[in-house]
Design a protein around this motif. Structure first.
Motif, short mmCIF file in Angstrom:
data_model
loop_
_atom_site.label_atom_id
_atom_site.label_comp_id
_atom_site.label_asym_id
_atom_site.label_seq_id
_atom_site.Cartn_x
_atom_site.Cartn_y
_atom_site.Cartn_z
N THR A 299 -20.45 -6.53 1.50
CA THR A 299 -20.24 -6.07 2.87
C THR A 299 -19.00 -6.66 3.53
O THR A 299 -18.53 -6.10 4.52
N VAL A 300 -18.49 -7.79 3.04
CA VAL A 300 -17.35 -8.44 3.69
C VAL A 300 -16.12 -8.43 2.79
O VAL A 300 -15.06 -7.90 3.15
N LEU A 301 -16.28 -9.02 1.59
CA LEU A 301 -15.10 -9.21 0.75
C LEU A 301 -14.59 -7.89 0.17
O LEU A 301 -13.38 -7.69 0.07
N THR A 302 -15.51 -6.99 -0.22
CA THR A 302 -15.07 -5.72 -0.80
C THR A 302 -14.28 -4.87 0.19
O THR A 302 -13.19 -4.38 -0.14
N PRO A 303 -14.76 -4.64 1.45
CA PRO A 303 -13.91 -3.88 2.40
C PRO A 303 -12.58 -4.58 2.67
O PRO A 303 -11.54 -3.91 2.77
N ILE A 304 -12.61 -5.92 2.83
CA ILE A 304 -11.34 -6.63 3.06
C ILE A 304 -10.41 -6.44 1.87
O ILE A 304 -9.20 -6.21 2.02
N GLY A 305 -10.95 -6.50 0.68
CA GLY A 305 -10.13 -6.29 -0.51
C GLY A 305 -9.57 -4.88 -0.56
O GLY A 305 -8.41 -4.69 -0.94
N HIS A 306 -10.39 -3.87 -0.18
CA HIS A 306 -9.88 -2.50 -0.15
C HIS A 306 -8.76 -2.35 0.86
O HIS A 306 -7.75 -1.67 0.60
N VAL A 307 -8.96 -2.96 2.03
CA VAL A 307 -7.91 -2.87 3.06
C VAL A 307 -6.63 -3.55 2.56
O VAL A 307 -5.52 -3.02 2.72
N ALA A 311 -3.34 -1.47 2.16
CA ALA A 311 -2.30 -1.75 3.15
C ALA A 311 -1.17 -2.61 2.61
O ALA A 311 -0.04 -2.52 3.10
N VAL A 312 -1.45 -3.44 1.63
CA VAL A 312 -0.43 -4.40 1.19
C VAL A 312 -0.05 -4.17 -0.26
O VAL A 312 1.12 -3.98 -0.60
N LEU A 313 -1.05 -4.21 -1.16
CA LEU A 313 -0.75 -4.23 -2.58
C LEU A 313 -0.14 -2.93 -3.07
O LEU A 313 0.83 -2.93 -3.83
N ARG A 314 -0.70 -1.79 -2.64
CA ARG A 314 -0.17 -0.52 -3.10
C ARG A 314 1.25 -0.26 -2.60
O ARG A 314 2.11 0.15 -3.38
N PRO A 315 1.57 -0.51 -1.27
CA PRO A 315 2.98 -0.36 -0.86
C PRO A 315 3.91 -1.31 -1.61
O PRO A 315 5.02 -0.94 -1.99
N VAL A 316 3.45 -2.55 -1.81
CA VAL A 316 4.29 -3.49 -2.54
C VAL A 316 4.50 -3.01 -3.97
O VAL A 316 5.62 -3.07 -4.52
N ALA A 317 3.44 -2.50 -4.61
CA ALA A 317 3.57 -1.99 -5.97
C ALA A 317 4.48 -0.77 -6.01
O ALA A 317 5.30 -0.61 -6.93
N GLU A 318 4.35 0.14 -5.01
CA GLU A 318 5.22 1.30 -4.97
C GLU A 318 6.67 0.90 -4.77
O GLU A 318 7.58 1.44 -5.42
N ALA A 319 6.91 -0.10 -3.88
CA ALA A 319 8.27 -0.58 -3.67
C ALA A 319 8.82 -1.22 -4.94
O ALA A 319 9.98 -1.02 -5.31
N ALA A 320 7.97 -2.00 -5.66
CA ALA A 320 8.41 -2.61 -6.90
C ALA A 320 8.74 -1.55 -7.95
O ALA A 320 9.73 -1.66 -8.68
N ARG A 321 7.91 -0.47 -8.01
CA ARG A 321 8.21 0.61 -8.95
C ARG A 321 9.50 1.33 -8.57
O ARG A 321 10.30 1.70 -9.44
#
Length: 382
Positions: A299-307, A311-321
């Motif tokens: 209920t806490v860590l999974t939603p935070i991890g998804h956010v 919000a952070v990891l996917r844009p950073v990965a896209e920028a790195a690609r």
């Protein structure tokens, strides 16, 4: 027709009231004593398994890897890269310095010399053989022509002397035998029959009587000692065994058997109790610690991890690609520019390369494409 035999009832020995009276209190006492021991044993088993899985096995694997790295691999390296090449070099050197010269010496020096020595020894042997045959023939001639006639003559003379001496000694031997018989043998037989034999029989009769008396006395003493020992030792021991030790032994056997049965039963019951307690503690640990941690994770860590991922990891990965893609394009352009510069430099030094000569094709040229207005027959051609 019944093809299967009915189960035979198990035969049980009849149990008395003593067995039933001993069984229940012994089982209660043993159960009270065994339950803590079984619970401690199960706790030690679980702790040992956990310690083995989490500590001892990783430490053992790390120790094994360390021992291999410290002891095995250096020796393997020394063996593989030092001793084996050195041994091969020494083997080649020994072959070149010892084996090949020794083979050459054996083949071209010792073998011809040995053949020559064998040939010489064979010739000497043949000479000695002929010499031995000559000596043997001479000795046979001496034996047949000289020694045999002389021996026959000596034997004939000795036979004559023996016959003369036998005739003279036969009369003397008869006289001496008669004197020995009547002066020695006859008196000796008389002394044996009338003196020694009666005296010996009397002595033997006395010895037999003495032996019978001694045997009777010994038999009486042995019988007396037997009855004394039986009355003083055997009968009390038999009574003690029959009326004291045997009943006590039976009671102790019943108590021991029931104690062993009670121990087995109590150990099994204690195992079930320990299993129930362990399951209760496991459920309590799960509801106190595992379920709250799981709820917090879901209920806490999974939603935070998804956010954080969205919000952070996917844009950073896209920028790195994107950066990687731009870098690869820049590297491809640089490689193309370098290739073009090399081609221009080669053209400046050596000139334009010669164009390739056209090779006459042996295949017939293909016809034009067939359309609606064209025809391949002679009647329909324009």
């Amino acid at each position: 027709m019944d093809l299967e035999k009915p189960p035979q009832p198990q035969r049980q020995d009849p149990e008395g009231c003593l067995v039933v009276a001993i069984r229940v209190p012994v089982r209660i006492v043993v159960l009270v004593l065994v339950v803590p021991v079984r619970m401690v044993w199960d706790a030690l088993v679980v702790s040992g398994r956990f310690l083995n899985d989490t500590v001892l096995r990783p430490v053992g694997r790390a120790s094994l890897w360390l021992m291999r790295a410290v002891f095995v691999w250096p020796f393997v390296g020394v063996w593989r890269y030092a001793l084996v090449p050195l041994a091969k070099g020494l083997a080649w050197l020994g072959n070149a310095l010892v084996v090949v010269p020794a083979g050459w010496l054996y083949r071209y020096a010792l073998t011809p010399l040995g053949h020559a020595c064998a040939w010489a020894a064979r010739g000497v042997g043949y000479g000695f053989a002929w010499l031995g045959r000559g000596i043997r023939a001479g000795l046979e001639w001496v034996y047949v022509r000289v020694l045999t006639p002389v021996g026959h003559a000596v034997a004939w003379v000795l036979k004559g002397l023996g016959a003369v001496l036998g005739a003279l000694g036969l009369g003397m031997f008869g006289a001496v035998a008669w004197l020995v018989r009547y002066l020695v043998v006859v008196p000796a037989l008389w002394v044996y029959e009338w003196i020694l034999a009666p005296v010996g029989r009397a002595v033997m009769w006395c010895l037999r009587g003495l032996a019978r008396g001694v045997g009777a006395i010994a038999t009486g003493v042995a019988v007396a000692l037997y009855w004394i020992g039986r009355v003083l030792f055997v009968l009390p021991a038999v009574g003690l065994y029959r009326w004291v030790l045997a009943p006590v032994g039976r009671v102790l056997a019943v108590v021991g058997r029931e104690t062993l049965d009670a121990l087995g039963h109590a150990w099994r019951v204690a195992g079930r109790i320990s299993l129930a307690v362990g399951r209760f503690l496991a459920a309590l640990f799960r509801w106190i610690f595992v379920e709250p941690v799981r709820w917090v994770y879901r209920t806490v860590l999974t939603p935070i991890g998804h956010v954080v991922r969205d919000a952070v990891l996917r844009p950073v990965a896209e920028a790195a690609r994107s950066v990687g893609r731009a870098g690869r394009q820049a590297l491809a352009a640089a490689r193309q520019s370098a290739r073009q510069a090399r081609a221009d430099f080669r053209r400046m030094l050596f000139g334009e390369p010669k164009p390739r000569e056209a090779v006459a094709r042996r295949e017939p040229p293909g016809g034009g494409t067939r359309t609606l207005g064209s025809s391949t027959t002679a009647l329909t051609k324009d």
